[in-house]
Design a protein around this motif. Sequence first.
Motif, PDB file in Angstrom:
ATOM      1  N   GLN A 250       0.815  -1.223   0.000  1.00 39.07           N
ATOM      2  CA  GLN A 250       0.000   0.000   0.000  1.00 39.07           C
ATOM      3  C   GLN A 250       0.853   1.279   0.000  1.00 39.07           C
ATOM      4  O   GLN A 250       0.409   2.329   0.433  1.00 39.07           O
ATOM      5  CB  GLN A 250      -0.965   0.001   1.187  1.00 39.07           C
ATOM      6  CG  GLN A 250      -1.958  -1.153   1.133  1.00 39.07           C
ATOM      7  CD  GLN A 250      -2.951  -1.129   2.286  1.00 39.07           C
ATOM      8  OE1 GLN A 250      -2.674  -0.592   3.360  1.00 39.07           O
ATOM      9  NE2 GLN A 250      -4.112  -1.720   2.063  1.00 39.07           N
ATOM     10  N   LEU A 251       2.071   1.163  -0.496  1.00 44.00           N
ATOM     11  CA  LEU A 251       2.924   2.340  -0.685  1.00 44.00           C
ATOM     12  C   LEU A 251       2.805   2.865  -2.111  1.00 44.00           C
ATOM     13  O   LEU A 251       3.217   3.996  -2.397  1.00 44.00           O
ATOM     14  CB  LEU A 251       4.379   2.000  -0.371  1.00 44.00           C
ATOM     15  CG  LEU A 251       4.651   1.469   1.044  1.00 44.00           C
ATOM     16  CD1 LEU A 251       6.138   1.194   1.228  1.00 44.00           C
ATOM     17  CD2 LEU A 251       4.154   2.435   2.098  1.00 44.00           C
ATOM     18  N   LEU A 252       2.232   2.042  -2.965  1.00 42.80           N
ATOM     19  CA  LEU A 252       2.042   2.373  -4.376  1.00 42.80           C
ATOM     20  C   LEU A 252       0.634   1.894  -4.750  1.00 42.80           C
ATOM     21  O   LEU A 252       0.153   0.884  -4.220  1.00 42.80           O
ATOM     22  CB  LEU A 252       3.090   1.636  -5.211  1.00 42.80           C
ATOM     23  CG  LEU A 252       3.488   2.180  -6.589  1.00 42.80           C
ATOM     24  CD1 LEU A 252       4.155   3.554  -6.444  1.00 42.80           C
ATOM     25  CD2 LEU A 252       4.454   1.200  -7.259  1.00 42.80           C
ATOM     26  N   GLU A 253      -0.024   2.643  -5.596  1.00 41.80           N
ATOM     27  CA  GLU A 253      -1.326   2.198  -6.078  1.00 41.80           C
ATOM     28  C   GLU A 253      -1.315   2.156  -7.601  1.00 41.80           C
ATOM     29  O   GLU A 253      -0.709   3.003  -8.258  1.00 41.80           O
ATOM     30  CB  GLU A 253      -2.446   3.098  -5.566  1.00 41.80           C
ATOM     31  CG  GLU A 253      -2.377   4.535  -6.033  1.00 41.80           C
ATOM     32  CD  GLU A 253      -3.528   5.363  -5.471  1.00 41.80           C
ATOM     33  OE1 GLU A 253      -4.454   4.769  -4.888  1.00 41.80           O
ATOM     34  OE2 GLU A 253      -3.486   6.606  -5.619  1.00 41.80           O
ATOM     35  N   GLN A 254      -2.013   1.156  -8.136  1.00 42.00           N
ATOM     36  CA  GLN A 254      -2.084   1.006  -9.592  1.00 42.00           C
ATOM     37  C   GLN A 254      -3.353   1.675 -10.107  1.00 42.00           C
ATOM     38  O   GLN A 254      -4.451   1.452  -9.591  1.00 42.00           O
ATOM     39  CB  GLN A 254      -2.078  -0.471  -9.978  1.00 42.00           C
ATOM     40  CG  GLN A 254      -1.969  -0.696 -11.480  1.00 42.00           C
ATOM     41  CD  GLN A 254      -1.799  -2.166 -11.820  1.00 42.00           C
ATOM     42  OE1 GLN A 254      -1.976  -3.043 -10.982  1.00 42.00           O
ATOM     43  NE2 GLN A 254      -1.436  -2.435 -13.070  1.00 42.00           N
ATOM     44  N   THR A 255      -3.166   2.537 -11.099  1.00 45.38           N
ATOM     45  CA  THR A 255      -4.295   3.210 -11.730  1.00 45.38           C
ATOM     46  C   THR A 255      -4.298   2.860 -13.209  1.00 45.38           C
ATOM     47  O   THR A 255      -3.395   2.180 -13.710  1.00 45.38           O
ATOM     48  CB  THR A 255      -4.190   4.738 -11.555  1.00 45.38           C
ATOM     49  OG1 THR A 255      -3.113   5.222 -12.367  1.00 45.38           O
ATOM     50  CG2 THR A 255      -3.933   5.118 -10.100  1.00 45.38           C
ATOM     51  N   ALA A 256      -5.314   3.357 -13.898  1.00 43.90           N
ATOM     52  CA  ALA A 256      -5.393   3.094 -15.339  1.00 43.90           C
ATOM     53  C   ALA A 256      -4.208   3.694 -16.084  1.00 43.90           C
ATOM     54  O   ALA A 256      -3.797   3.193 -17.141  1.00 43.90           O
ATOM     55  CB  ALA A 256      -6.705   3.663 -15.893  1.00 43.90           C
ATOM     56  N   ALA A 257      -3.639   4.776 -15.521  1.00 43.72           N
ATOM     57  CA  ALA A 257      -2.523   5.457 -16.191  1.00 43.72           C
ATOM     58  C   ALA A 257      -1.156   4.944 -15.737  1.00 43.72           C
ATOM     59  O   ALA A 257      -0.128   5.340 -16.292  1.00 43.72           O
ATOM     60  CB  ALA A 257      -2.620   6.960 -15.942  1.00 43.72           C
ATOM     61  N   GLY A 258      -1.133   4.093 -14.727  1.00 41.98           N
ATOM     62  CA  GLY A 258       0.139   3.595 -14.238  1.00 41.98           C
ATOM     63  C   GLY A 258       0.170   3.521 -12.726  1.00 41.98           C
ATOM     64  O   GLY A 258      -0.883   3.386 -12.074  1.00 41.98           O
ATOM     65  N   TYR A 259       1.380   3.644 -12.171  1.00 41.42           N
ATOM     66  CA  TYR A 259       1.554   3.524 -10.718  1.00 41.42           C
ATOM     67  C   TYR A 259       1.757   4.898 -10.092  1.00 41.42           C
ATOM     68  O   TYR A 259       2.515   5.727 -10.592  1.00 41.42           O
ATOM     69  CB  TYR A 259       2.744   2.611 -10.401  1.00 41.42           C
ATOM     70  CG  TYR A 259       2.494   1.173 -10.770  1.00 41.42           C
ATOM     71  CD1 TYR A 259       1.916   0.296  -9.871  1.00 41.42           C
ATOM     72  CD2 TYR A 259       2.822   0.706 -12.047  1.00 41.42           C
ATOM     73  CE1 TYR A 259       1.666  -1.039 -10.213  1.00 41.42           C
ATOM     74  CE2 TYR A 259       2.575  -0.607 -12.406  1.00 41.42           C
ATOM     75  CZ  TYR A 259       1.995  -1.475 -11.484  1.00 41.42           C
ATOM     76  OH  TYR A 259       1.750  -2.788 -11.831  1.00 41.42           O
TER      77      TYR A 259
END
Length: 261
Positions: free
Chosen positions: A53-62
């Motif tokens: 939970q230090l990084l989140e994945q989105t449609a555009a990337g991390y």
Amino acid sequence: MIPHGRDPHQLLDQAPLLDAARDGPLDRSTLQDELDISRATAYRWTSALTDGQLLEQTAAGYQTTGAGCAVADAVSRFERTIAAADWLEPLLAQISAPEFTRHVHLFADADLHVATPQNPNAPIEPWLEQFASFDRSRSLVVAGCPPKVTEQGIEHARNDVDFEAICTPLALEADRNASKNAFDTIASADAPALYTHPGLPFTMGIIDDVVIVGGFDDETALPIASVTTDDPEAREWAVDLYRRYKREADRLDVTQMSTGL
């Protein structure tokens, strides 16, 4: 106890990725190119940081999360602290007070001045330069003032220049023993504001935008090293520290001083 079970060593390695992705989403291939890491490493790091939970994945990337930004900042402070501890070793040999060591990362890019046989007054030169002319000067004084600094103080006192100093009783005694006339001239002047506090951690000056921290030999009171910086965060730290000790300090009573410290 660390409840999240994260490996600090891995976080030190992965912190550059958290930094890279904090300003906007980036895909794995971009992170791979920017960090010069392999495709396998980019996959492994993004997966681990997302799971943590230090990084989140989105449609555009991390994108780095708030927790990830906090970790990245902590790693940056750690790296700056290590660099500062190495750079400022001559000063830290004289100063171990937590008020300074816990904030030493603020001085990683500061200028260091160390006494040498060829120039034993090198640590004093920044004081002389900054104290010669200023709009505002505030100091914590643990050791007695060097004679040349005292000379500047006398000139300022005679010219009604405002400045503040909080001194330990030992520093006041050393200055008075060195030159009673000089001490009386400064202490009895209207413009300077002098205070006393028995528990000052080290010698420090805030002269306009510049912060100076000095280290002196415990036995001889000779200057060993000093550090100067105009970093705004260092100045904010110094101002907060000065205000803390000023709240606890007593205004110098010249009448009482005349009968001895």
